[in-house]
Design a protein around this motif. Structure first.
Motif, PDB file in Angstrom:
ATOM      1  N   SER A   1      13.223 -32.102 -43.374  1.00  0.00           N
ATOM      2  CA  SER A   1      12.559 -32.576 -42.145  1.00  0.00           C
ATOM      3  C   SER A   1      12.133 -31.377 -41.315  1.00  0.00           C
ATOM      4  O   SER A   1      12.743 -30.310 -41.386  1.00  0.00           O
ATOM      5  CB  SER A   1      13.505 -33.474 -41.331  1.00  0.00           C
ATOM      6  N   VAL A   2      11.066 -31.582 -40.506  1.00  0.00           N
ATOM      7  CA  VAL A   2      10.566 -30.572 -39.574  1.00  0.00           C
ATOM      8  C   VAL A   2      10.237 -31.287 -38.262  1.00  0.00           C
ATOM      9  O   VAL A   2       9.600 -32.350 -38.269  1.00  0.00           O
ATOM     10  CB  VAL A   2       9.300 -29.868 -40.113  1.00  0.00           C
TER      11      VAL A   2
ATOM     12  N   SER B   1       4.793 -28.357 -52.323  1.00  0.00           N
ATOM     13  CA  SER B   1       4.387 -29.137 -51.147  1.00  0.00           C
ATOM     14  C   SER B   1       5.171 -28.674 -49.931  1.00  0.00           C
ATOM     15  O   SER B   1       6.136 -27.912 -50.048  1.00  0.00           O
ATOM     16  CB  SER B   1       4.636 -30.638 -51.396  1.00  0.00           C
ATOM     17  N   ALA B   2       4.742 -29.126 -48.757  1.00  0.00           N
ATOM     18  CA  ALA B   2       5.383 -28.752 -47.497  1.00  0.00           C
ATOM     19  C   ALA B   2       5.698 -30.007 -46.697  1.00  0.00           C
ATOM     20  O   ALA B   2       5.150 -31.092 -46.945  1.00  0.00           O
ATOM     21  CB  ALA B   2       4.481 -27.828 -46.690  1.00  0.00           C
ATOM     22  N   THR B   3       6.587 -29.840 -45.744  1.00  0.00           N
ATOM     23  CA  THR B   3       6.925 -30.939 -44.839  1.00  0.00           C
ATOM     24  C   THR B   3       6.241 -30.692 -43.498  1.00  0.00           C
ATOM     25  O   THR B   3       6.397 -29.612 -42.906  1.00  0.00           O
ATOM     26  CB  THR B   3       8.451 -31.023 -44.645  1.00  0.00           C
ATOM     27  N   VAL B   4       5.455 -31.690 -43.046  1.00  0.00           N
ATOM     28  CA  VAL B   4       4.683 -31.567 -41.808  1.00  0.00           C
ATOM     29  C   VAL B   4       5.444 -32.251 -40.666  1.00  0.00           C
ATOM     30  O   VAL B   4       5.982 -33.351 -40.841  1.00  0.00           O
ATOM     31  CB  VAL B   4       3.278 -32.180 -41.970  1.00  0.00           C
ATOM     32  N   ALA B   5       5.494 -31.556 -39.534  1.00  0.00           N
ATOM     33  CA  ALA B   5       6.155 -32.155 -38.365  1.00  0.00           C
ATOM     34  C   ALA B   5       5.359 -33.375 -37.891  1.00  0.00           C
ATOM     35  O   ALA B   5       4.114 -33.357 -37.854  1.00  0.00           O
ATOM     36  CB  ALA B   5       6.268 -31.130 -37.244  1.00  0.00           C
TER      37      ALA B   5
ATOM     38  N   GLU C   1      12.294 -26.675 -35.530  1.00  0.00           N
ATOM     39  CA  GLU C   1      13.526 -26.746 -36.297  1.00  0.00           C
ATOM     40  C   GLU C   1      13.268 -27.530 -37.570  1.00  0.00           C
ATOM     41  O   GLU C   1      12.443 -28.453 -37.583  1.00  0.00           O
ATOM     42  CB  GLU C   1      14.651 -27.422 -35.488  1.00  0.00           C
ATOM     43  N   TRP C   2      13.989 -27.174 -38.662  1.00  0.00           N
ATOM     44  CA  TRP C   2      13.855 -27.903 -39.928  1.00  0.00           C
ATOM     45  C   TRP C   2      15.182 -27.840 -40.674  1.00  0.00           C
ATOM     46  O   TRP C   2      16.085 -27.084 -40.326  1.00  0.00           O
ATOM     47  CB  TRP C   2      12.717 -27.346 -40.770  1.00  0.00           C
ATOM     48  N   THR C   3      15.304 -28.673 -41.700  1.00  0.00           N
ATOM     49  CA  THR C   3      16.527 -28.726 -42.510  1.00  0.00           C
ATOM     50  C   THR C   3      16.213 -28.270 -43.934  1.00  0.00           C
ATOM     51  O   THR C   3      15.061 -28.322 -44.388  1.00  0.00           O
ATOM     52  CB  THR C   3      17.107 -30.148 -42.546  1.00  0.00           C
ATOM     53  N   ALA C   4      17.261 -27.806 -44.636  1.00  0.00           N
ATOM     54  CA  ALA C   4      17.099 -27.288 -46.003  1.00  0.00           C
ATOM     55  C   ALA C   4      16.628 -28.396 -46.937  1.00  0.00           C
ATOM     56  O   ALA C   4      16.884 -29.583 -46.703  1.00  0.00           O
ATOM     57  CB  ALA C   4      18.426 -26.708 -46.501  1.00  0.00           C
ATOM     58  N   PRO C   5      15.930 -28.029 -48.014  1.00  0.00           N
ATOM     59  CA  PRO C   5      15.440 -29.056 -48.955  1.00  0.00           C
ATOM     60  C   PRO C   5      16.583 -29.718 -49.708  1.00  0.00           C
ATOM     61  O   PRO C   5      17.649 -29.111 -49.922  1.00  0.00           O
ATOM     62  CB  PRO C   5      14.517 -28.262 -49.880  1.00  0.00           C
ATOM     63  N   LYS C   6      16.369 -30.952 -50.130  1.00  0.00           N
ATOM     64  CA  LYS C   6      17.374 -31.656 -50.931  1.00  0.00           C
ATOM     65  C   LYS C   6      17.464 -31.068 -52.335  1.00  0.00           C
ATOM     66  O   LYS C   6      18.539 -31.051 -52.934  1.00  0.00           O
ATOM     67  CB  LYS C   6      17.025 -33.142 -50.987  1.00  0.00           C
TER      68      LYS C   6
END
Length: 508
Positions: free
Chosen positions: A298-299, A377-381, A312-317
């Motif tokens: 998440s971002v 891929s990336a995670t978009v806020a 802020e973001w969390t580590a990938p699963k």
């Protein structure tokens, strides 16, 4: 050493004896026979002389203490009687040697046994002719010699044996006295190759974690030693290998682990075991199959102030089966939609993005990165950051204006020229000044004005006067005057107009 001469009186007494011998010549031999038959004296006893046993009728012999008169030099000396050799004692009986010592097995293989020993401690006068090596199978007493000729050295190879047999072995020393007592091995010998302890020679690059990418081919060769050929076995995480995924090929020297197309499930601890009889050796290697990580879980935008945004973001699963080494943060202006990288190889899980433009609306996204590379891929806020306009009193800086005013000044003067009647020509010069000066052309101090015969051009300070097809009266002094509010300047030149050359008619 010469003997002493006999006294004279002894020689006088011996004459009658000789006469008595002549009177009875026949009786002497008869009496001598028994003397010859007398037994030989024992060692140490004096042999009896002829005078010791006188015959009957003979005169008494001289006393034994007196030596006989030596014969004359020219008389032949009687041959001395040779003493008979004493009878030798019978030889002692011949005896064999003592038993050989220190018998043990030096080497063995599948078909032969090599033994060595030391010579007997007691050899004796009869010497040592050689050794007999005898064997029999364990459980029997059927001893047979394996060497036809006596073995001279203290080492022998018993060849052509059957693998797996147990042999009792003994060695006998032989000389003229016969066989010595045998020396035997304490236990029966198994005819089988001597086992060397097995040893795995794990290569240096496999002593640490071996990392490969998903889809790569894995071909690892692990050498080992051992005699006879060790039995090789493999396990993965303590369990038997899946032969559908992993292939093992072993030779006398090495074992090869082969995976055609590696997958993450192939990761684990692989253990190789080599065994010879009751000895074994093991070695472990860690295989890690890695790939690109997934995007952060998440971002989100935590805060926005001024020209800054806090993320802020969390580590990938999914970390790609290896640790995350960093993150890449990008921003995009909502107007253009173009993404730009603002942070790269960033290790923390939060960041502050600065120097944003007032009035723009921004979106942010984050990529995860491991030793393989950046996530696809990336995670978009979900939120957007708006940089608000704030009231700012702008006071432009004050600059001192520069005075560019300048009186006219010619940078290039006019040059004298010559032309021919009927051929147009140009006069050129350059001038500068501010404000822009006014240019006036004159001929012989008279302003030319708007005479169509002349064409006047002044561009960027370059002044040109074109005289169209000049005649005989167009020659003279031409001047260019430039003037503005600060002053004026003038340059002049002389123009000469020549007649054309007419060919002489008489020379045709």
């Amino acid at each position: 050493m010469p003997s002493k001469p006999a006294p004279i009186k002894k020689a006088a007494k011996k004459e009658p004896a000789k006469k008595e011998e002549e009177i009875a010549p026949e009786a002497a031999p008869a009496e001598a026979a028994p003397a010859e038959a007398a037994p030989a004296p024992a060692e140490g006893e004096a042999a009896p002389t002829e005078a010791a046993a006188p015959a009957e009728g003979e005169a008494p012999a001289a006393p034994p203490a007196e030596e006989p008169t030596p014969p004359p030099a020219d008389a032949e000396a009687p041959a001395p009687e040779e003493p008979k050799a004493p009878t030798p004692p019978p030889p002692p009986p011949k005896e064999p040697t003592s038993a050989p010592v220190d018998l043990f097995v030096e080497d063995k293989n599948d078909t032969s046994v090599t033994i060595i020993w030391s010579q007997p401690e007691v050899v004796g006068d009869s010497g040592l002719d050689g050794y007999l090596i005898e064997v029999c199978k364990d459980g029997t007493e059927d001893w047979k010699a394996v060497n036809e000729d006596l073995q001279k050295s203290c080492r022998y190879v018993i060849k052509n044996q059957t693998t797996g047999d147990r042999l009792k072995i003994r060695v006998v020393a032989v000389n003229a006295g016969g066989r010595s007592p045998p020396v035997a091995l304490p236990e029966a010998v198994l005819v089988k190759e001597v086992a060397n302890r097995p040893k795995v020679r794990l290569p240096r690059f496999l002593r640490q974690r071996y990392v490969a990418h998903v889809g790569e081919k894995i071909n690892l060769s692990i050498p080992f030693t051992g005699k006879p050929k060790p039995v090789v076995s493999w396990t993965k995480n303590g369990q038997p290998l899946d032969t559908k995924r992993v292939n093992i090929r072993s030779t006398d020297r090495d074992s090869i682990l082969f995976i055609r197309t590696s997958e993450r499930e192939d990761s684990g601890v692989y253990e190789m075991c080599v065994k010879v009889e009751d000895f074994e050796d093991k070695a472990s290697l860690i295989l890690q199959i890695v790939e690109l990580p997934g995007p952060p879980a998440s971002v989100k935008i935590v805060d926005t102030w001024g020209f800054n945004v806090a993320l802020e973001w969390t580590a990938p699963k999914d970390n790609g089966n290896t640790e995350i080494t960093g993150y890449t943060v990008q921003k995009a202006d909502k107007k253009t939609g173009d993404w730009f990288t603002v942070l790269e190889h960033y290790h923390r899980l939060n960041a502050t993005i600065s120097d944003l433009i007032m009035g723009n609306v921004y979106k942010f996204r984050v990529f995860a990165e491991n030793k393989v590379g950046v996530s696809e891929s990336a995670t978009v806020a979900k939120e957007e950051a708006t940089i608000l306009k704030t009231a700012i009193d702008y006071k432009p800086p004050e600059y001192k204006e520069r005075d560019f005013t300048e009186a006219p000044k010619f940078t290039t003067s006019l040059n004298d020229r010559a032309t021919t009647v009927g051929y147009s020509t140009k006069l050129l010069c350059s001038v500068r000044g501010f404000p822009k000066p006014k240019v006036i052309w004159m001929k012989n101090q008279m302003i030319i004005g708007d005479d169509p015969k002349y064409r006047q051009v002044c561009v960027q300070g370059i002044c040109t006067l074109e005289i169209r097809k000049p005649g005989n009266f167009d020659g003279g002094v031409y001047s260019c005057k430039a003037k503005n509010t600060l002053g004026e300047a003038t340059v002049s030149c002389k123009l000469e107009v020549k007649q054309p050359v007419v060919p002489d008619a008489g020379k045709k």
